[in-house]
Design an enzyme around this catalytic site. Structure first.
Site, PDB file in Angstrom:
ATOM      1  N   HIS A 188       1.469 -17.238 -36.019  1.00  0.00           N
ATOM      2  CA  HIS A 188       0.653 -18.575 -36.288  1.00  0.00           C
ATOM      3  C   HIS A 188       0.833 -19.701 -35.610  1.00  0.00           C
ATOM      4  O   HIS A 188       1.960 -19.847 -34.950  1.00  0.00           O
ATOM      5  CB  HIS A 188       0.427 -18.815 -37.863  1.00  0.00           C
ATOM      6  CG  HIS A 188      -0.067 -17.807 -38.570  1.00  0.00           C
ATOM      7  ND1 HIS A 188      -1.134 -18.100 -39.628  1.00  0.00           N
ATOM      8  CD2 HIS A 188       0.279 -16.515 -38.985  1.00  0.00           C
ATOM      9  CE1 HIS A 188      -1.558 -16.805 -40.104  1.00  0.00           C
ATOM     10  NE2 HIS A 188      -0.730 -15.867 -39.639  1.00  0.00           N
ATOM     11  N   ASP A 220       7.168 -15.299 -40.239  1.00  0.00           N
ATOM     12  CA  ASP A 220       8.308 -14.902 -41.351  1.00  0.00           C
ATOM     13  C   ASP A 220       9.193 -14.236 -40.429  1.00  0.00           C
ATOM     14  O   ASP A 220       9.054 -13.685 -39.218  1.00  0.00           O
ATOM     15  CB  ASP A 220       7.718 -13.700 -42.227  1.00  0.00           C
ATOM     16  CG  ASP A 220       6.855 -14.101 -43.257  1.00  0.00           C
ATOM     17  OD1 ASP A 220       6.577 -15.648 -43.522  1.00  0.00           O
ATOM     18  OD2 ASP A 220       6.499 -13.496 -44.213  1.00  0.00           O
ATOM     19  N   SER A 236       9.495  -7.751 -33.518  1.00  0.00           N
ATOM     20  CA  SER A 236       9.869  -8.356 -32.052  1.00  0.00           C
ATOM     21  C   SER A 236      10.206 -10.159 -32.277  1.00  0.00           C
ATOM     22  O   SER A 236      10.626 -10.358 -33.487  1.00  0.00           O
ATOM     23  CB  SER A 236       8.915  -8.390 -30.964  1.00  0.00           C
ATOM     24  OG  SER A 236       9.672  -8.881 -29.935  1.00  0.00           O
TER      25      SER A 236
END
Length: 282
Positions: free
Chosen positions: A144, A88, A247
């Site tokens: 992911h 995200d 980050s």
């Protein structure tokens, strides 16, 4: 350049990040709850998708920050030929790796070799594609796999810990090639793929699913871990790592493998699992 970005040139990056780590792992009920409440309010954190939506249940601020999502909150693109968005966040930049260079912002770029800490490792990505995704403090902070791959090597590249917020990206030259980072090299059915986890000011750590805490490390030498023969294979959409504060992750792909998904551009808000690119199948 903002005052905050200007100050990051002189601030004690390591000391501040060490303090952030101590606070993030504090089990003091008052401390952790104040941190959770402050960040939730300031950044508009949405806990409705969290596996544990009650902010009082988390034992530490770090547990809150690296929270899991409810099953089904994110799903991979239905097209099996889609390479997936790894997190995200918001796209900082994406596009071709032209002449071995990766675009950062107007007037700013760096080489793939600088980012990876190795000239030879960068060669397979020349004329390929990159995508830089910024995870803000409100986002889900697990990263992911865009595609299934077998871990070949990780490379820890020491460096600074500048902020990676939008103002810093616009104004700090070669930002992502200067900050401390963990380069994860995977072998896939189309060749090499790299996911680069970039540290930042106040990031208290980067953890991988295969090795635990990888950043912070201390010292000024590049260190490598060879995972060939260890059989660490992660499937498309599987969790690979997490940031213990906001980050950036940068994905590198070799040329001729995929075409970027239409409609994606700098500043686009993105969600884990949506299509980043689609395989070019002959």
């Amino acid at each position: 350049m903002s005052l905050v970005t200007s100050l990051t040139y002189v601030l004690p990056h390591r000391l501040l990040s060490s303090l952030a780590r101590a606070l993030a792992y504090s089990k003091s009920p008052a401390t952790k709850q104040w941190l959770i409440d402050t960040v939730t309010r300031k950044f508009g954190v949405d806990l409705s998708e969290a596996q544990e939506p009650d902010p009082r249940v988390y034992p530490t601020f770090n547990a809150f920050f690296t929270r899991a999502l409810k099953p089904g909150a994110r799903v991979p693109d239905a097209d099996p030929q889609a390479l997936l968005m790894p997190a995200d966040g918001r796209i900082s930049q994406l596009g071709p790796i032209e002449n071995g260079r990766i675009f950062q912002a107007k007037g700013q770029s760096f080489t793939a070799a600088e980012l990876l800490g190795d000239e030879s490792a960068a060669v397979p990505f020349h004329n390929g594609l990159f995508a830089t995704v910024y995870l803000s403090p409100k986002d889900y902070h697990r990263v992911h796999m865009p595609w299934s791959g077998t871990l070949r090597e990780t490379v820890h590249v020491p460096g600074r810990l500048f902020s990676v917020g939008p103002d810093a990206v616009r104004n700090v030259p070669r930002l992502f090639a200067r900050n401390e980072r963990l380069v994860c090299h995977f072998d896939t059915d189309f060749g090499p793929m790299a996911s680069v986890m970039v540290g930042a000011l106040l990031v208290s750590g980067v953890e991988t699913v295969w090795s635990g805490v990888e950043i912070p490390r201390y010292g000024d030498r590049i260190t490598r871990k060879d995972y060939r023969g260890k059989g660490i294979t992660l499937e498309r959409f599987a969790e690979m790592a997490r940031f213990n504060y906001g980050s950036t992750v940068i994905v590198l792909l070799p040329p001729g493998v995929a075409a970027l998904e239409g409609g994606l551009a700098a500043e686009s808000s993105v969600r884990l699992g949506q299509a980043l690119a689609r395989r070019q199948v002959a």
